[in-house]
Design an enzyme around this catalytic site. Structure first.
Site, PDB file in Angstrom:
ATOM      1  N   ASN A  63      -2.111  -4.400 -14.468  1.00 42.63           N
ATOM      2  CA  ASN A  63      -0.353  -3.898 -14.040  1.00 42.63           C
ATOM      3  C   ASN A  63       0.336  -4.579 -14.066  1.00 42.63           C
ATOM      4  OD1 ASN A  63      -0.867  -0.809 -12.576  1.00 42.63           O
ATOM      5  ND2 ASN A  63      -2.926  -1.409 -11.824  1.00 42.63           N
ATOM      6  N   ARG A  69      -4.898  -7.945   0.255  1.00 44.54           N
ATOM      7  CA  ARG A  69      -3.949  -8.554   1.277  1.00 44.54           C
ATOM      8  C   ARG A  69      -3.008  -7.358   1.999  1.00 44.54           C
ATOM      9  NH1 ARG A  69      -6.362 -13.152   2.489  1.00 44.54           N
ATOM     10  NH2 ARG A  69      -7.822 -14.165   1.711  1.00 44.54           N
ATOM     11  N   ASN A  95       3.681  -0.624  -3.909  1.00 49.38           N
ATOM     12  CA  ASN A  95       2.460  -1.609  -4.083  1.00 49.38           C
ATOM     13  C   ASN A  95       2.020   0.194  -4.834  1.00 49.38           C
ATOM     14  OD1 ASN A  95      -0.292  -1.963  -4.103  1.00 49.38           O
ATOM     15  ND2 ASN A  95      -0.788  -0.702  -2.773  1.00 49.38           N
ATOM     16  N   GLU A 118       3.610  -0.810   7.215  1.00 49.78           N
ATOM     17  CA  GLU A 118       2.420  -1.843   7.899  1.00 49.78           C
ATOM     18  C   GLU A 118       1.325  -1.739   8.015  1.00 49.78           C
ATOM     19  OE1 GLU A 118       4.759  -2.757  11.806  1.00 49.78           O
ATOM     20  OE2 GLU A 118       6.242  -3.300  10.555  1.00 49.78           O
ATOM     21  N   GLY A 161      -5.218  -8.309 -12.951  1.00 49.17           N
ATOM     22  CA  GLY A 161      -4.033  -8.453 -13.296  1.00 49.17           C
ATOM     23  C   GLY A 161      -2.910  -7.660 -14.113  1.00 49.17           C
ATOM     24  N   GLU A 164      -1.782   4.679 -14.552  1.00 48.76           N
ATOM     25  CA  GLU A 164      -1.588   3.643 -14.156  1.00 48.76           C
ATOM     26  C   GLU A 164      -0.402   2.417 -14.564  1.00 48.76           C
ATOM     27  OE1 GLU A 164      -3.937   1.131 -11.164  1.00 48.76           O
ATOM     28  OE2 GLU A 164      -5.362   2.158 -10.541  1.00 48.76           O
ATOM     29  N   VAL A 170      -2.784   1.130   5.955  1.00 50.43           N
ATOM     30  CA  VAL A 170      -3.094   0.622   4.652  1.00 50.43           C
ATOM     31  C   VAL A 170      -2.371   1.253   3.698  1.00 50.43           C
ATOM     32  CG1 VAL A 170      -5.413   0.252   3.316  1.00 50.43           C
ATOM     33  CG2 VAL A 170      -5.028  -1.089   5.543  1.00 50.43           C
ATOM     34  N   HIS A 199      -1.318   2.061  -6.091  1.00 48.28           N
ATOM     35  CA  HIS A 199      -2.525   2.962  -5.301  1.00 48.28           C
ATOM     36  C   HIS A 199      -3.724   3.401  -6.351  1.00 48.28           C
ATOM     37  CE1 HIS A 199      -6.170   2.648  -2.588  1.00 48.28           C
ATOM     38  NE2 HIS A 199      -6.124   4.277  -2.983  1.00 48.28           N
TER      39      HIS A 199
END
Ligand code: GRF
Length: 200
Positions: free
Chosen positions: A14, A90, A106, A141, A12, A173, A143, A108
């Protein structure tokens, strides 16, 4: 639009960086809910300690669609406007994504589209790139495949290990995610295909 929902599965950092930017007055938003799929995620414990609305929704005992519906219902009950995945391990399905159109981000730890999926820093070292970094993107939808919102570049050093490279990327980040959230919340953007462009 300023009510954020955070989805996490682990440490956690971020999430805590976003919280820190808000607390310091650098990001005009509020964390309306933190959801973890892991009951023992350190990030979930920190959310509780900070007095934030914190929820655990476990995958076990639910179908994928029941699991995602349960998370979406928590976020909707908290009137979350922007969902931020922060180490959420997930892949979300189309049913969930459709409930939050252009409202899921998101982060990455690579310069996408290079090195999607797990162990991005290990992939970068194995490939021999001289620069890596991090990417904030909309979730679609696939990755790590949605339209890119923001990126930061980090050099790779000869003596880097997966851990040292990950640590150098993580610093970026923690800055980049808040910047990207602010940009999306400000609303002066549109998507031209995959390109996020500024509204004139
Ligand atoms: C970060 O490297 C993020 O880019 C990736 O998962 C990691 C999560 O770290 N998606 P933390 O839980 O935010 O510390």
């Amino acid at each position: 639009m300023r009510r954020l929902g955070i989805l996490l599965s682990g440490r956690g950092s971020n999430f805590l960086a976003i919280h820190g930017h808000i607390a310091a007055g650098r990001l005009d938003a509020e964390i309306a809910g933190v959801v973890s799929d892991q009951p023992d995620a350190p990030g979930l414990a920190r959310a509780r300690e900070l007095g934030l609305p914190a929820f655990c929704v476990e995958r076990a005992g639910r179908t994928k669609s029941e699991f995602e519906d349960a998370i979406a219902r928590v976020l909707e009950a908290q009137a979350v406007e922007l969902v931020c995945l922060a180490g959420f391990m997930r892949v979300l399905g189309p049913g969930f994504i459709r409930r939050f159109p252009q409202r899921i981000l998101n982060i990455h730890p690579s310069l996408l589209p290079a090195f999607p999926g797990l162990h991005a820093q290990r992939q970068a070292l194995a490939h021999g790139v001289r620069f890596s970094g991090c990417t904030v993107h909309f979730v679609d939808e696939g990755v790590d495949s949605g339209p890119i919102v923001a990126q930061a570049v980090v050099p790779v050093r000869d003596d880097d290990t997966e851990e040292t490279l990950a640590a150098r990327i993580l610093v970026e980040e923690h800055r980049l995610y808040a910047e990207a959230i602010a940009k999306i919340l400000a609303g002066r953007w549109f998507l031209d295909g995959r390109r996020l462009l500024e509204k004139k």
